[in-house]
Design an enzyme around this catalytic site. Structure first.
Site, PDB file in Angstrom:
ATOM      1  N   SER A  55       1.001  -1.078  -0.182  1.00  0.00           N
ATOM      2  CA  SER A  55      -0.396   0.149  -0.003  1.00  0.00           C
ATOM      3  C   SER A  55       0.469   1.255   0.011  1.00  0.00           C
ATOM      4  O   SER A  55       1.391   1.063   0.839  1.00  0.00           O
ATOM      5  CB  SER A  55      -0.840  -0.291   1.184  1.00  0.00           C
ATOM      6  OG  SER A  55      -0.938   1.358   1.754  1.00  0.00           O
TER       7      SER A  55
ATOM      8  N   GLN B 181      -0.022   4.134   0.769  1.00  0.00           N
ATOM      9  CA  GLN B 181      -0.749   5.527   1.322  1.00  0.00           C
ATOM     10  C   GLN B 181      -0.117   4.661   2.574  1.00  0.00           C
ATOM     11  O   GLN B 181       0.788   5.437   3.561  1.00  0.00           O
ATOM     12  CB  GLN B 181      -2.173   4.974   1.659  1.00  0.00           C
ATOM     13  CG  GLN B 181      -2.786   5.659   0.456  1.00  0.00           C
ATOM     14  CD  GLN B 181      -4.085   5.542   0.124  1.00  0.00           C
ATOM     15  OE1 GLN B 181      -4.655   4.660   1.722  1.00  0.00           O
ATOM     16  NE2 GLN B 181      -5.124   5.857   0.031  1.00  0.00           N
TER      17      GLN B 181
ATOM     18  N   ASP C 138      -6.481   0.782  -9.012  1.00  0.00           N
ATOM     19  CA  ASP C 138      -7.588   1.190  -8.971  1.00  0.00           C
ATOM     20  C   ASP C 138      -8.506   0.984 -10.230  1.00  0.00           C
ATOM     21  O   ASP C 138      -9.027   1.800 -10.443  1.00  0.00           O
ATOM     22  CB  ASP C 138      -7.390   2.957  -9.180  1.00  0.00           C
ATOM     23  CG  ASP C 138      -6.583   3.057  -7.186  1.00  0.00           C
ATOM     24  OD1 ASP C 138      -7.144   2.297  -6.737  1.00  0.00           O
ATOM     25  OD2 ASP C 138      -5.831   4.309  -7.133  1.00  0.00           O
TER      26      ASP C 138
HETATM   27  C1  S3P Z   1      -3.488   5.921  -3.453  1.00  0.00           C
HETATM   28  C2  S3P Z   1      -2.984   4.150  -3.235  1.00  0.00           C
HETATM   29  C3  S3P Z   1      -3.773   3.204  -3.722  1.00  0.00           C
HETATM   30  C4  S3P Z   1      -4.869   3.550  -4.040  1.00  0.00           C
HETATM   31  C5  S3P Z   1      -5.139   5.470  -3.992  1.00  0.00           C
HETATM   32  C6  S3P Z   1      -4.357   6.014  -4.265  1.00  0.00           C
HETATM   33  C7  S3P Z   1      -1.755   6.501  -2.943  1.00  0.00           C
HETATM   34  O1  S3P Z   1      -4.975   3.137  -2.090  1.00  0.00           O
HETATM   35  O2  S3P Z   1      -6.076   2.776  -4.408  1.00  0.00           O
HETATM   36  O3  S3P Z   1      -6.499   5.530  -4.968  1.00  0.00           O
HETATM   37  O4  S3P Z   1      -2.002   8.145  -3.748  1.00  0.00           O
HETATM   38  O5  S3P Z   1      -1.315   6.486  -2.421  1.00  0.00           O
HETATM   39  P1  S3P Z   1      -3.342   1.829  -1.250  1.00  0.00           P
HETATM   40  O6  S3P Z   1      -2.186   2.555  -0.460  1.00  0.00           O
HETATM   41  O7  S3P Z   1      -4.712   1.680   0.229  1.00  0.00           O
HETATM   42  O8  S3P Z   1      -3.002   0.558  -1.545  1.00  0.00           O
END
Ligand code: S3P
Length: 448
Positions: free
Chosen positions: A185, A187, A335
């Site tokens: 992830s 994020q 996504d």
């Molecule tokens: C994102 C990370 C992804 C993605 C989200 C944007 C980011 O989420 O699904 O739309 O900008 O870091 P996850 O980190 O939960 O996988």
């Protein structure tokens, strides 16, 4: 002739998108541009706010999610000029200087805003922050970020045993960690790295598979000491960092381009050029999956713009074939799974998508929602615990379907409706504005 697209306001202040595709001559042709990359837009606003000096952002996404990020950082003292897609100026206030906001910070629908911001706020000594979001965001898991940040010494409390927003954060001095993340992830990775910028020493995040690396690229551009170890799939930052404002150029969002790539592939007589799309290798899983399905997609004019690879993408009508995907490809197209499911509904054979259980905790449960809503249109689609199984070839029929307030679901269903017989009504379709405010005008332009 019936209008092909109409947005109808509803009594509960939502909007229904009604789609009636013309019965002949639908071919999608011409050149289009997609709005700025959502992930890069968030990061440019945040790093601009915590750097010293001025950051300029060209091509910022004016979707609701980055608007939430801008509002939160303005509330903490960052000077951000009027938002537009030409040039936004951010006057940074420094890494440890975010002001205590006088009210609750609202991240709206945006997981990236709340999770990345948490990493930064945790290290703002002696200041207190409350963060919340909309109904969808308040139901999404936050422990994945709260746990590692707590290991760094953060004090974060939330509903349901410190797992859900609203959250209360008391800023503290943090210690660096080495964190082996159970999920791929960006994020989670970015939140810990942002916290790592504020503490003395090296903070490392190890991932099970590589997630998008926009933070890593932008941290380096802003002057942070950062090293990547591809062998163990890890990244290390050294704090305390000194960040200097930069000129950021945001490329078009490949996640938004994906709708047109699939539309161009499934609608007969199409030949579309999508200009200026970000093709960072951690994001191009959708190109690989569609090419594996024998979609006619080519990359033209490949170049590097402000540290990110960019290309124009050309797509032509294609005879799609089913594929089976899983493993490390999934984080590179996470996504795009909803729109990939639409492509699979038009492909020969049975497509299987595995290892994508993360989709259950996105803006909606995208596995359950795609299975039910594409199913309503007549697709042969079923849920797996970790993904979807779709057998292509069933003729789709227009139906009344729901976005579940999820932007990517709304737009995926709209593309499916282009090749369905009769009228489709997509309820709560205004959700598209989270990442793509001009989605419907672009549809209109293509059919015009
Ligand atoms: C994102 C990370 C992804 C993605 C989200 C944007 C980011 O989420 O699904 O739309 O900008 O870091 P996850 O980190 O939960 O996988």
């Amino acid at each position: 002739m019936a209008q092909p697209f109409v947005l109808l306001p509803t009594e509960d202040s939502h909007q229904t998108l009604q789609i009636q595709p013309p019965s002949t001559g639908l071919g999608l042709r011409g050149r289009i541009r997609v709005p700025g990359d959502k992930s890069i837009s968030h990061r440019a606003l945040m790093l601009g706010a915590i750097a010293s000096g001025e950051t300029t952002i060209e091509g910022l996404l004016l979707g609701e999610d980055p608007l939430s990020t801008a509002a939160c950082f303005r509330a903490m003292g960052a000077e951000i000029s009027e938002l537009n897609s030409e040039r936004v100026r951010v006057k940074g206030i420094g890494l440890q200087n975010l002001q205590e906001p006088i009210d609750v910070l609202n991240a709206g629908n945006s997981g990236t805003t709340i999770r990345l911001m948490m990493g930064l706020l945790a290290g703002q000594r002696d200041r207190f922050f409350c963060v919340t979001g909309d109904e969808s965001l308040r139901s999404r898991p936050m422990a994945r970020v709260i746990q590692p940040l707590s290991q760094m010494g953060a004090e974060i409390r939330g509903r349901q045993g410190n797992t859900r927003a609203p959250l209360a954060i008391s800023g503290r001095s943090l210690q660096p960690i080495r964190y082996v993340s159970p999920i791929a992830s960006a994020q989670v990775k970015s939140s810990i790295l942002l916290a790592g910028l504020t503490c003395e020493g090296q903070t490392t995040v190890v991932e099970p598979a590589l997630s998008r690396d926009h933070s890593e690229r932008m941290f380096q551009a802003f002057g942070a000491k950062l090293t990547v170890n591809p062998e163990e799939i890890s990244v290390t930052v050294e704090g305390p960092a000194e960040l200097t404002g930069q000129a950021v150029v945001v490329p078009g969002d490949i996640s938004s381009a994906a709708f047109w790539l699939v539309a161009g592939a499934i609608v007969p007589d199409s030949d579309l050029l999508i200009e200026n799309v970000g093709v960072n290798p951690t994001r191009t899983g959708i190109l690989e999956a569609l090419q594996q399905m024998e979609a006619q997609i080519t990359l033209e004019n490949e170049r590097i713009v402000a540290g990110e690879p960019v290309a124009d993408l050309r797509v032509r009508s294609s005879n799609l074939q089913a594929i089976e995907i899983g493993g490390s490809l999934i984080p590179r197209l996470i996504d795009e799974v909803p729109i990939l499911a639409v492509a699979a509904a038009f492909a020969k054979g049975t497509t299987i998508i595995r290892d994508a259980e993360e989709l259950r905790v996105k803006e909606s449960d995208r596995i359950a929602v795609m299975a039910s809503e594409l199913g309503r249109m007549g697709a042969t689609i079923s849920e797996r615990p970790d993904g979807l199984e779709i057998t292509g070839g069933a003729a789709l029929q227009g139906a009344t379907v729901d976005s579940y307030t999820d932007h990517r679901i709304a737009m995926s269903l709209a593309i499916a409706a282009l090749q369905a017989k009769g009228q489709t009504q997509i309820q709560r379709a205004e959700a598209a504005a989270v990442s793509y405010p001009d989605f419907v005008p672009t549809l209109q332009q293509l059919l015009g």
